[in-house]
Design an enzyme around this catalytic site. Structure first.
Site, PDB file in Angstrom:
ATOM      1  N   LYS A 201       3.429 -21.662  26.023  1.00 20.46           N
ATOM      2  CA  LYS A 201       3.788 -21.707  24.610  1.00 20.46           C
ATOM      3  C   LYS A 201       4.542 -20.426  24.259  1.00 20.46           C
ATOM      4  CE  LYS A 201       3.472 -23.170  20.266  1.00 20.46           C
ATOM      5  NZ  LYS A 201       4.179 -24.384  19.807  1.00 20.46           N
ATOM      6  N   LEU A 203       5.429 -17.813  21.634  1.00 20.77           N
ATOM      7  CA  LEU A 203       4.962 -17.319  20.338  1.00 20.77           C
ATOM      8  C   LEU A 203       6.150 -16.798  19.521  1.00 20.77           C
ATOM      9  CD1 LEU A 203       1.765 -15.452  21.587  1.00 20.77           C
ATOM     10  CD2 LEU A 203       1.968 -17.792  20.727  1.00 20.77           C
ATOM     11  N   HIS A 235      13.443  -7.619  27.663  1.00 24.78           N
ATOM     12  CA  HIS A 235      12.099  -7.530  28.244  1.00 24.78           C
ATOM     13  C   HIS A 235      11.816  -6.166  28.877  1.00 24.78           C
ATOM     14  CE1 HIS A 235      11.583 -11.848  27.562  1.00 24.78           C
ATOM     15  NE2 HIS A 235      12.764 -12.023  28.109  1.00 24.78           N
ATOM     16  N   LYS A 237      10.869  -2.259  28.130  1.00 23.10           N
ATOM     17  CA  LYS A 237      10.316  -1.425  27.069  1.00 23.10           C
ATOM     18  C   LYS A 237      11.163  -0.166  26.870  1.00 23.10           C
ATOM     19  CE  LYS A 237       5.830  -2.929  28.819  1.00 23.10           C
ATOM     20  NZ  LYS A 237       4.681  -2.525  29.643  1.00 23.10           N
ATOM     21  N   ASN A 289      -0.641  -5.472  35.501  1.00 23.64           N
ATOM     22  CA  ASN A 289       0.081  -4.563  36.389  1.00 23.64           C
ATOM     23  C   ASN A 289      -0.933  -3.701  37.126  1.00 23.64           C
ATOM     24  OD1 ASN A 289       2.815  -5.267  35.799  1.00 23.64           O
ATOM     25  ND2 ASN A 289       2.562  -4.287  33.815  1.00 23.64           N
ATOM     26  N   ARG A 291      -1.064  -0.946  38.775  1.00 24.61           N
ATOM     27  CA  ARG A 291      -0.489   0.366  39.079  1.00 24.61           C
ATOM     28  C   ARG A 291      -0.509   1.226  37.830  1.00 24.61           C
ATOM     29  NH1 ARG A 291       4.093  -0.179  36.165  1.00 24.61           N
ATOM     30  NH2 ARG A 291       5.165  -2.187  36.154  1.00 24.61           N
ATOM     31  N   ARG A 337      11.770   6.263  26.221  1.00 27.02           N
ATOM     32  CA  ARG A 337      12.358   6.334  27.555  1.00 27.02           C
ATOM     33  C   ARG A 337      13.818   6.771  27.445  1.00 27.02           C
ATOM     34  NH1 ARG A 337       9.974   1.287  31.134  1.00 27.02           N
ATOM     35  NH2 ARG A 337       7.908   1.183  30.144  1.00 27.02           N
TER      36      ARG A 337
END
Length: 449
Positions: A201, A203, A235, A237, A289, A291, A337
């Site tokens: 689905k 969102l 996708h 960050k 994740n 790590r 970043r």
């Protein structure tokens, strides 16, 4: 405790691990490609070994060369950082076969969480809430249409072996679905050598919330709150903060305990991050994740804990230095970043850094491997630094970030710094009112891209 650790990575994360080793009295070994012979992590480590040419496939992803470097230097353990081989179960197993400790989870846990479908099934079994969707891989368009009809449009098709946004497509109707399904499979095959996809689905306006967990491999585990990583482009960050502006203490405690309990059942060892989409008060598991995350410093800032030090401790068989009761949030932290990219198209911009000046002062941390005269190679990720600020509350952290960005000097290459100056002027960012679609819509409005 280990006497010597090899860091199977480069850039700022390699420096991050070297610093933790030095504080713990552990010798460090840097590995590098020919393109990184002058890199800062090579200069700062106690020893260094060249493991191949510039191509990451022939150097930082070369398992045999890294294991040989361990044997040559006598390194007893390997810290993989993030990216490269950090979530490669085969690498973790190969190290174990050579009696070298992998500073991270077991190969079995990496394998379980590395496959999106298996990870989702495992999460459900462990009591972690998941997004409604297909029970596993979807074999063809007919099956995809059936799943979509059951859970309702819009839906998102995702590559089972995917990551970084590749192999992801959104469909709002049966016609869209047929095209998106075939495109996702094609992209997945090209990127990962595996064309299996699944459906969930989609969102509408979720936030990306991730829970930091940590286990000792013996059935003990804690959570270290959440990070909001909703400001993303394709996708990826770009801006992360902790705690999340929309998460209440009750929500944090409840979802955190769900995640920590799951890690106790798994007997998970080391750092891990359980990622969720969050909408209307509900959490939906995306992936785990296995790590250290790029954004781990914001969690370190608000909890006053060195996550790399903890990774090394538990890998050596020592207990965690904290319990859940010891972990209390202090203030607010934000990370941006810094990439060597040219706006507005975010094209990679490698080249020589003429001048580098890192910001300083109270509550400011700059994780970077840059130095004046350094030439950023064109072969790797464009991330060249992370600016992390910590304040007593969110307004103070935002003010500190604005001040620190003004002090940062990176002369000679284009960077993403101007993006953050623009974002900090936006009321939605100041108020913490954004979701995972906000940044791309804003960029389209600003630059038409």
């Amino acid at each position: 405790m280990f006497d010597k650790i090899l860091i199977a990575n480069r850039g700022e994360i390699a420096l991050r691990v070297i610093r933790a080793c030095r504080e713990m009295g552990i010798k460090s070994v840097a590995v590098h490609s020919t393109a990184d012979s002058d890199a800062m992590h090579v200069r700062m480590a106690d020893e260094s070994v060249c493991i191949g040419p510039a191509s990451s496939a022939q150097s930082y992803l070369n398992k045999a060369a890294i294991i040989s470097a361990c044997e040559i230097t006598g390194a007893q353990a390997v810290h993989p950082g993030y990216g490269f081989l950090s979530e490669n179960a085969g690498f973790a197993q190969a190290l174990a076969d050579h009696d070298i400790t992998f500073i991270g989870p077991t190969a079995q846990h990496i394998r379980i969480m590395g496959d999106k479908i298996t990870a989702k099934e495992t999460a459900k079994e462990l009591g972690i809430p998941v997004v409604p969707g297909s029970a596993g891989g979807v074999p063809d368009v007919e099956a995809a249409l059936q799943v979509a009809a059951e859970i309702g449009y819009p839906v998102i098709i995702k590559a089972t072996a995917g990551g970084g946004g590749r192999g992801m497509k959104v469909a709002t109707s049966p016609t869209d679905l047929e095209i998106a399904f075939r495109t996702a499979r094609s992209e997945s095959k090209a990127a990962f050598g595996n064309d299996e996809v699944y459906i969930e689905k989609y969102l509408q306006k979720p936030r990306h919330i991730e829970i930091q967990v940590f286990g000792d491999g013996k059935g003990n585990a804690v959570h270290l709150g959440e990070r909001d990583c909703s400001l993303q482009r394709r996708h990826q960050k770009v801006f992360e903060e902790a705690p999340g502006p929309c998460i209440t203490p009750t929500m944090r405690s409840e979802i955190g305990e769900v995640c920590a309990s799951a890690m106790r059942k798994l007997k998970y060892i080391g750092a891990g991050t359980i990622e969720f989409l969050y909408e209307d008060g509900r959490f939906y598991f995306i992936e785990m994740n296995t790590r250290l995350q790029v954004e781990h410093p914001v969690t370190e800032a608000i909890f006053g804990i060195d996550l790399v030090r903890e990774q090394i401790r538990v890998a050596a068989g020592l207990p965690m230095s904290v319990t859940q009761d010891d972990l209390e949030i202090n203030g607010h932290a934000i990370e941006v970043r810094i990439n060597a990219e040219k706006l507005p198209n975010f094209a990679p911009c490698p080249g020589k850094v003429n001048v580098f000046h890192a910001p300083g002062g109270l509550g400011v941390r700059m994780d970077s491997a840059l130095y004046g005269g350094y030439s950023i190679p064109p072969y790797y990720d464009s991330l060249i630094g992370k600016l992390i600020v910590h304040g007593r509350d969110r307004p103070e952290a935002l003010a500190r970030l604005k001040r620190a960005l003004g002090e940062l000097i990176i002369d000679g290459v284009e960077t993403s710094v101007p993006l953050f100056h623009m974002l900090l002027a936006e009321p939605d960012i100041q108020n913490g009112d954004y979701n995972i679609h906000w940044l791309e819509k804003w960029l389209a409005a600003q630059f038409g891209s």
